[in-house]
Design an enzyme around this catalytic site. Sequence first.
Site, PDB file in Angstrom:
ATOM      1  N   ASN A   1      50.236   4.303 -31.421  1.00 54.38           N
ATOM      2  CA  ASN A   1      49.468   5.509 -31.757  1.00 54.38           C
ATOM      3  C   ASN A   1      49.488   5.700 -33.254  1.00 54.38           C
ATOM      4  O   ASN A   1      50.329   5.139 -33.957  1.00 54.38           O
ATOM      5  CB  ASN A   1      50.144   6.751 -31.142  1.00 54.38           C
TER       6      ASN A   1
ATOM      7  N   ALA B   1      49.746   5.363 -18.121  1.00 51.98           N
ATOM      8  CA  ALA B   1      50.873   4.749 -17.420  1.00 51.98           C
ATOM      9  C   ALA B   1      52.152   5.505 -17.760  1.00 51.98           C
ATOM     10  O   ALA B   1      52.270   6.069 -18.843  1.00 51.98           O
ATOM     11  CB  ALA B   1      51.023   3.283 -17.837  1.00 51.98           C
TER      12      ALA B   1
ATOM     13  N   LYS C   1      41.445   8.823 -32.634  1.00 51.29           N
ATOM     14  CA  LYS C   1      42.487   9.122 -31.651  1.00 51.29           C
ATOM     15  C   LYS C   1      43.615   9.921 -32.307  1.00 51.29           C
ATOM     16  O   LYS C   1      44.152  10.860 -31.734  1.00 51.29           O
ATOM     17  CB  LYS C   1      43.030   7.821 -31.035  1.00 51.29           C
TER      18      LYS C   1
ATOM     19  N   ASN D   1      45.249  13.458 -31.239  1.00 48.43           N
ATOM     20  CA  ASN D   1      46.691  13.557 -31.042  1.00 48.43           C
ATOM     21  C   ASN D   1      47.294  14.638 -31.949  1.00 48.43           C
ATOM     22  O   ASN D   1      48.181  15.376 -31.532  1.00 48.43           O
ATOM     23  CB  ASN D   1      47.382  12.221 -31.322  1.00 48.43           C
TER      24      ASN D   1
ATOM     25  N   ASN E   1      49.269  17.130 -29.689  1.00 50.25           N
ATOM     26  CA  ASN E   1      50.666  16.763 -29.471  1.00 50.25           C
ATOM     27  C   ASN E   1      51.707  17.676 -30.135  1.00 50.25           C
ATOM     28  O   ASN E   1      52.627  18.142 -29.451  1.00 50.25           O
ATOM     29  CB  ASN E   1      50.881  15.307 -29.893  1.00 50.25           C
TER      30      ASN E   1
ATOM     31  N   ASN F   1      49.130  20.386 -21.712  1.00 53.64           N
ATOM     32  CA  ASN F   1      47.970  20.412 -22.606  1.00 53.64           C
ATOM     33  C   ASN F   1      47.013  21.578 -22.334  1.00 53.64           C
ATOM     34  O   ASN F   1      46.505  22.208 -23.263  1.00 53.64           O
ATOM     35  CB  ASN F   1      47.197  19.093 -22.507  1.00 53.64           C
TER      36      ASN F   1
ATOM     37  N   SER G   1      52.673  12.977 -24.731  1.00 55.23           N
ATOM     38  CA  SER G   1      53.766  12.054 -25.033  1.00 55.23           C
ATOM     39  C   SER G   1      54.796  12.686 -25.971  1.00 55.23           C
ATOM     40  O   SER G   1      56.001  12.456 -25.831  1.00 55.23           O
ATOM     41  CB  SER G   1      53.212  10.766 -25.628  1.00 55.23           C
TER      42      SER G   1
ATOM     43  N   GLU H   1      56.592  10.892 -32.617  1.00 60.08           N
ATOM     44  CA  GLU H   1      55.715  10.050 -33.445  1.00 60.08           C
ATOM     45  C   GLU H   1      55.070  10.865 -34.571  1.00 60.08           C
ATOM     46  O   GLU H   1      53.998  10.523 -35.044  1.00 60.08           O
ATOM     47  CB  GLU H   1      54.647   9.393 -32.567  1.00 60.08           C
TER      48      GLU H   1
HETATM   49  O1  KPL Z   1      47.262  10.895 -25.960  1.00 60.31           O
HETATM   50  C1  KPL Z   1      47.802  11.907 -25.651  1.00 60.31           C
HETATM   51  C2  KPL Z   1      49.278  11.929 -25.631  1.00 60.31           C
HETATM   52  O2  KPL Z   1      49.868  12.544 -24.765  1.00 60.31           O
HETATM   53  O3  KPL Z   1      49.852  11.287 -26.520  1.00 60.31           O
HETATM   54  C3  KPL Z   1      46.996  13.134 -25.312  1.00 60.31           C
HETATM   55  C4  KPL Z   1      45.549  12.885 -25.638  1.00 60.31           C
HETATM   56  C5  KPL Z   1      47.485  14.317 -26.094  1.00 60.31           C
HETATM   57  C6  KPL Z   1      47.007  13.422 -23.843  1.00 60.31           C
HETATM   58  O4  KPL Z   1      48.196  13.902 -23.366  1.00 60.31           O
END
Ligand code: KPL
Length: 307
Positions: free
Chosen positions: A103, A128, A184, A188, A192, A202, A259, A271
Amino acid sequence: MMPTHWILGPGAIGRLLAHSLSPISAITLLGRRALPARQMLTTPEGKQRVVPLNSLTTAQLASTPPEPPAFLHVTTKAMMAESALAGITGCMPLSTPLVLWQNGFLAQPRITQAWPGPVLCATTTEGAYLTGDDGVVHAGRGHTFIGDLYNQHGELAEELAQTLTLAGLTATAVGDIRQRLWQKLAVNAAINPLVALAGVRNGELRGEAHAGRVVAVVKEVAAIMMAEGILPPNNGQGEEAWFTLVWQVVESTANNKASMLQDVEAKRPTERGAILGPLIESAERHGLGFEVLQGLDDDLAEVEASF
Ligand code: KPL
C-alpha cells in the site's frame, strides 16, 4: 518447466497468491517464522481447500537457496519491504524481477531506484484475511493492476498479468501504475487513519461525528494530488471527484474493519509512514497545507508509542 515464484511475506495477500499460483507454478513462501506445510484456502464461494504449500524461513533460504525464481513477490507491509528484501538479496541474482504489492507510495519508488533488475508494482482490490498460521480466506474477488513506475517493462507486466489471471486473480497490465497507486493512497488516507483512531468500522465515517473530518482530509489530499499530477478519479473534475470516490468506498466497505484499525487493535505498527508520509512530504515540497494530515500522523504516532 513451471515458472518459479517466490513470495516474501506470508500475510493474507502473500498466502492468497501462493494458493492461487501453486497449481500452475512452483511457489516458495518465505517468512521469518516456519509455517505448517498444509495450508487451507477458503474461496469466496465458501469452499475449503487444503493443500501443501512449500514454505521456507528466510534463514533456511540463505543456507540452501533453491533455483532462482522468475519473479519475487514482496507482500510484506509497506514499512517492512526494504528490510525484508535486504534480508534475502544474497539468495538470488540481482536481475530477478520484483513485484511490489505494498500500500501507499513509500517502498515502490525507493526499491525501484535501488534494485538493479525490473521492479513491477501491483495494486489489488482482492479481499483476503488470515485465520491463523494455516488458513487464509479469499473474502472477495477483485482486480489487480500491474505496471512499473517508468513504463519500461510492459512485456513483463503483461506476462505476469496473464499468469495471475490464469491463476484466478484477474489482472491487467497498465501504463499508469503511479496514478493508480496514488489514487489508492488518497482513499486510504481519507479512511484508514480516521477509523483507526476512532476505533470504528468504515461505514461510521458517514455519521455526524466523523464526516466533517473526512471532508477536511479529502480537501488537503485533493490539492496534493493535483500538485503531483494525479488525475481525479473516474474522469471526474477536481475535489468533487475525490469526495465521490471516497464516499463510494466508505459505502461499499461500510462493514469493513480497515487494515489500519486491525493493526492498531493488534498493537502492530501502522502503515502511516507509507500512506500519510508521502502526502505530507509532497505537501511540504509544493507549499500546500497539511495540518489535518499532520494531526492524524501525530495522533497515530502517539498510539503506536503506547504499544
Ligand atoms: O483498503 C482499505 C484498507 O482497509 O486498507 C480500505 C479501502 C480502507 C477498505 O477497508
